[in-house]
Structures are given as C-alpha cells and as structure tokens.
Design a protein around this motif. Structure first.
Motif, mmCIF file in Angstrom:
data_model
loop_
_atom_site.group_PDB
_atom_site.id
_atom_site.type_symbol
_atom_site.label_atom_id
_atom_site.label_comp_id
_atom_site.label_asym_id
_atom_site.label_seq_id
_atom_site.Cartn_x
_atom_site.Cartn_y
_atom_site.Cartn_z
ATOM 1 N N VAL A 206 0.834 -1.200 0.000
ATOM 2 C CA VAL A 206 0.000 0.000 0.000
ATOM 3 C C VAL A 206 0.870 1.252 0.000
ATOM 4 N N CYS A 207 2.023 1.170 0.672
ATOM 5 C CA CYS A 207 2.883 2.345 0.846
ATOM 6 C C CYS A 207 3.971 2.445 -0.214
ATOM 7 N N SER A 208 3.897 1.618 -1.255
ATOM 8 C CA SER A 208 4.893 1.625 -2.343
ATOM 9 C C SER A 208 6.300 1.314 -1.853
ATOM 10 N N GLY A 209 6.392 0.420 -0.872
ATOM 11 C CA GLY A 209 7.704 -0.047 -0.440
ATOM 12 C C GLY A 209 8.414 0.834 0.554
ATOM 13 N N LYS A 210 7.676 1.665 1.268
ATOM 14 C CA LYS A 210 8.311 2.542 2.263
ATOM 15 C C LYS A 210 8.427 1.895 3.640
ATOM 16 N N GLY A 211 7.809 0.720 3.812
ATOM 17 C CA GLY A 211 7.890 0.022 5.090
ATOM 18 C C GLY A 211 6.891 0.491 6.120
ATOM 19 N N SER A 212 5.925 1.307 5.704
ATOM 20 C CA SER A 212 4.985 1.878 6.675
ATOM 21 C C SER A 212 3.643 1.167 6.749
ATOM 22 N N CYS A 213 3.317 0.325 5.748
ATOM 23 C CA CYS A 213 1.984 -0.294 5.760
ATOM 24 C C CYS A 213 1.984 -1.722 6.299
ATOM 25 N N GLY A 214 3.056 -2.460 6.094
ATOM 26 C CA GLY A 214 3.136 -3.821 6.614
ATOM 27 C C GLY A 214 2.418 -4.869 5.797
ATOM 28 N N THR A 215 1.889 -4.505 4.624
ATOM 29 C CA THR A 215 1.115 -5.477 3.847
ATOM 30 C C THR A 215 1.975 -6.392 2.983
ATOM 31 N N CYS A 216 3.249 -6.051 2.762
ATOM 32 C CA CYS A 216 4.078 -6.856 1.855
ATOM 33 C C CYS A 216 4.825 -7.967 2.596
ATOM 34 N N ARG A 217 4.240 -8.482 3.658
ATOM 35 C CA ARG A 217 4.922 -9.502 4.451
ATOM 36 C C ARG A 217 5.082 -10.804 3.660
ATOM 37 N N VAL A 218 6.209 -11.471 3.869
ATOM 38 C CA VAL A 218 6.479 -12.757 3.225
ATOM 39 C C VAL A 218 7.049 -13.711 4.275
ATOM 40 N N LEU A 219 6.743 -14.970 4.111
ATOM 41 C CA LEU A 219 7.304 -16.013 4.966
ATOM 42 C C LEU A 219 8.546 -16.563 4.275
ATOM 43 N N ILE A 220 9.666 -16.540 4.978
ATOM 44 C CA ILE A 220 10.945 -16.939 4.382
ATOM 45 C C ILE A 220 11.302 -18.355 4.813
ATOM 46 N N ARG A 221 11.556 -19.218 3.836
ATOM 47 C CA ARG A 221 11.914 -20.612 4.084
ATOM 48 C C ARG A 221 13.170 -20.973 3.291
ATOM 49 N N GLU A 222 13.808 -22.064 3.680
ATOM 50 C CA GLU A 222 14.997 -22.632 3.033
ATOM 51 C C GLU A 222 16.274 -21.866 3.352
ATOM 52 N N THR A 223 16.165 -20.604 3.701
ATOM 53 C CA THR A 223 17.330 -19.835 4.154
ATOM 54 C C THR A 223 16.961 -19.160 5.465
ATOM 55 N N ALA A 224 17.968 -18.794 6.219
ATOM 56 C CA ALA A 224 17.702 -18.114 7.486
ATOM 57 C C ALA A 224 17.156 -16.722 7.209
ATOM 58 N N PRO A 225 16.032 -16.337 7.837
ATOM 59 C CA PRO A 225 15.501 -14.986 7.616
ATOM 60 C C PRO A 225 16.475 -13.937 8.146
ATOM 61 N N PRO A 226 16.570 -12.803 7.487
ATOM 62 C CA PRO A 226 17.470 -11.752 7.968
ATOM 63 C C PRO A 226 16.993 -11.209 9.313
ATOM 64 N N LEU A 227 17.891 -10.580 10.026
ATOM 65 C CA LEU A 227 17.499 -9.967 11.293
ATOM 66 C C LEU A 227 16.446 -8.889 11.034
ATOM 67 N N PRO A 228 15.393 -8.858 11.831
ATOM 68 C CA PRO A 228 14.345 -7.851 11.608
ATOM 69 C C PRO A 228 14.860 -6.439 11.868
ATOM 70 N N ASN A 229 14.418 -5.504 11.058
ATOM 71 C CA ASN A 229 14.789 -4.112 11.292
ATOM 72 C C ASN A 229 13.633 -3.388 11.998
ATOM 73 N N ALA A 230 13.750 -2.088 12.125
ATOM 74 C CA ALA A 230 12.749 -1.327 12.872
ATOM 75 C C ALA A 230 11.376 -1.401 12.215
ATOM 76 N N HIS A 231 11.333 -1.400 10.879
ATOM 77 C CA HIS A 231 10.046 -1.489 10.180
ATOM 78 C C HIS A 231 9.394 -2.851 10.419
ATOM 79 N N ASP A 232 10.177 -3.908 10.371
ATOM 80 C CA ASP A 232 9.644 -5.246 10.649
ATOM 81 C C ASP A 232 9.040 -5.295 12.049
ATOM 82 N N ARG A 233 9.772 -4.785 13.007
ATOM 83 C CA ARG A 233 9.324 -4.861 14.401
ATOM 84 C C ARG A 233 8.095 -4.002 14.642
ATOM 85 N N ARG A 234 7.963 -2.933 13.887
ATOM 86 C CA ARG A 234 6.810 -2.057 14.057
ATOM 87 C C ARG A 234 5.551 -2.664 13.458
ATOM 88 N N ARG A 235 5.692 -3.412 12.361
ATOM 89 C CA ARG A 235 4.518 -3.895 11.631
ATOM 90 C C ARG A 235 4.209 -5.372 11.832
#
Length: 304
Positions: free
Chosen positions: A41-70
């Motif tokens: 919704v936010c065109s990739g600015k990290g403010s809406c939280g709708t572009c969430r993906v489940l990561i498999r087969e590789t270790a997910p990266p450490l969450p950043n502030a946007h991840d933790r907020r949304r």
C-alpha cells in the motif's frame, strides 16, 4: 570488460515460480519485476506492513525497525519479514498471502444489488499429519497451510482452546475463522458455508436487530423491542440528565439497553435455528448518546 551484477535466484509461493534478480534488489522489487502480486500500500516505504512474506529454506534476515513495528513477535519468530525491507537471498523460498477477502455482489430484496464484504472470513485447511520426523505443533502446521492465503495471523485464546478441543480430528480438516487480522475461532470440518452476523439499530425508543447470513447476504431473522432505557426518560436529553447523577447511573442505562439487545439476539437465534457460536460479528448504529451508553461511556459532556 563489462562488469555484470551478480545474480541471485529464489522461488515464490503459491505461484511456485523461480525468479532471478540482481544482488541487492529487494524481495518486493524482484516480485513486482516478475509480475508476482506481493501486495503493498505504501509503495515499499515500510509503513503499511502489507508486503509480508514467509521466508523458508534460508535463514531470515534480522528484523529491522520497520519489521518490528509492523509484525508481531510471533510472526518474526516464525520467519515473516517485510518484502520491501530485505534483499533477495540466494535459494530462498518466499510465501506471500494472496488475500482472503472475496468481495461479491449479491441481490437484496430491499436494497437491490449490494457489495458483500464481511470483516469475517472462513478458510478450510487440511494440515499435514505429524510424523516421527515432523512433530511440529498443530497450530504451526495450520499456519503453514494459511501462509499462502492469509499470512501469519495471531490466534485468540479462544481459537487455541477450540483447536485443542478438536484434538485428533485436526488432520481431517479445520475451518479457521478470521476477523480482521486475527483468528478468532477454529471449527472441525468444512464450515465455510455457514457464518452469521447481527446488525442493530439502537433507537432511543426502539431497538431493532437483524440476523444476516454473511455468506449469501440473506436476512435470516428480525426482532425488535422497546429500549430498556425508556424508564429513565423518553428522549436523549432526559437520559443524559440521568447520567449526571454519577457513574452508577451510566451503568444502569448501559445494562438496560444491553438487556434489550441480548433479548433480541435470543429471539433471532430461536427463530432461525442458528447456533450462537455461528454468529461472528455484531454491528451497531445509533445516535451519539445511544452509542455512548451501549459501550458504557458517560455521554453527559455531550450536553455541554
């Protein structure tokens, strides 16, 4: 000699498509470049939280502030991240929700064609059976089935209690009930064809309730009754005056209208044969004073 950007490859579900992207490109940009509909919704600015993906087969990266907020702590622990915040990782598998809201247009005898988009959605899943090599919890296996449809939604305590009551029959299939962004119930078998809501008009004199089929939009039952607050005055001014006597009088008026609402609910359920646990949503309309008293809020300041 021309330097080419290193290429990484990953796979997207539920499309089951492998894509190639330049190293450093975000998961969201890579998806959009390959016509994979990861929602934003936010065109990739990290403010809406709708572009969430489940990561498999590789270790997910450490969450950043946007991840933790949304995303919730549970979602982060399960492997969800925001696609706009992290680059594509070689060999990763990204599962993204495709959406559960099936907006439909239905015919209503009184309103003609209406847009049916209830907040409550039901999804039937059949999780894999546990094995000696995979002894993950029932809820984790259901989450895996929901990932491509609704994402990783947090369950309510009641939903987990209902899931525990289903017990060994979970493997035969479970219907998950979603209200907004939360799972509120779990039911054995496929119950996606049954779901109801109640709509109320809280009038100063009369309260009217209608039991609605959330699947078809059909009005199943209607009942009405005299607003139990009538003994405290015939208009909103009189009732606001009563609440000025103190908090206990606000409580009296609140209990009076709620008693009327509960009576209407019982009558609608009895007339329709619908079980109480099949009603997932209540909607109320009324003037400002009636809405205040329904939720137990003091309306006296409205008169100032």
């Amino acid at each position: 000699m021309i330097d080419l950007d290193p290429i990484v490859r990953a796979r997207f579900l539920p499309e089951d498509r492998e894509i190639a992207a330049s190293e450093g490109v975000t998961i969201l940009d890579a998806a959009q470049a390959n016509d994979i509909p990861v929602e934003t919704v936010c065109s990739g600015k990290g403010s809406c939280g709708t572009c969430r993906v489940l990561i498999r087969e590789t270790a997910p990266p450490l969450p950043n502030a946007h991840d933790r907020r949304r995303l919730s702590d549970q979602q982060l622990a399960h492997g969800w991240r925001l696609a706009c915040q992290h680059p594509v990782d070689e060999g990763a598998v990204y599962t993204h929700p495709v959406g559960v809201r099936a907006v439909r247009v239905v015919e209503s005898s009184g309103l003609g064609r209406i847009r049916l988009d209830p907040d409550v959605q039901k999804i039937y899943v059949k999780p894999s059976e546990p094995t000696l090599h995979d002894q993950s919890a029932d809820w984790s296996r259901i989450q895996d089935e929901l990932a491509a449809v609704a994402g990783d939604l947090d369950p309510s305590l009641e939903a987990l209690q209902r899931l525990a009551a289903i017990g060994e029959d979970i493997g035969k299939g479970v219907t998950v009930v979603i209200a907004g962004n939360r799972i509120v119930s779990a039911e054995p078998g496929d119950t996606t064809g049954r779901g109801y809501g109640l709509a109320f008009d809280i009038g100063t004199t009369t309260v009217v309730g209608a039991l609605m089929n959330l699947v078809t939009g059909e009005e199943v039952a209607v009942a009405s009754g005299l607003n139990g607050q009538h003994i405290y005055g015939g208009d909103v001014i009189s009732r606001m005056s009563v609440t000025m006597r103190g908090p206990e009088w606000v409580e009296r008026l609140t209990q009076a209208v709620r008693s009327t609402v509960n009576d209407i609910i019982e009558r609608c359920l009895e007339a329709s044969g619908v079980d109480r646990h099949e009603v997932y949503e209540l909607t109320f309309v009324g003037n400002t004073v009636m809405e205040h008293l329904l939720i137990g809020a003091d309306p006296s300041r409205i008169s100032y």
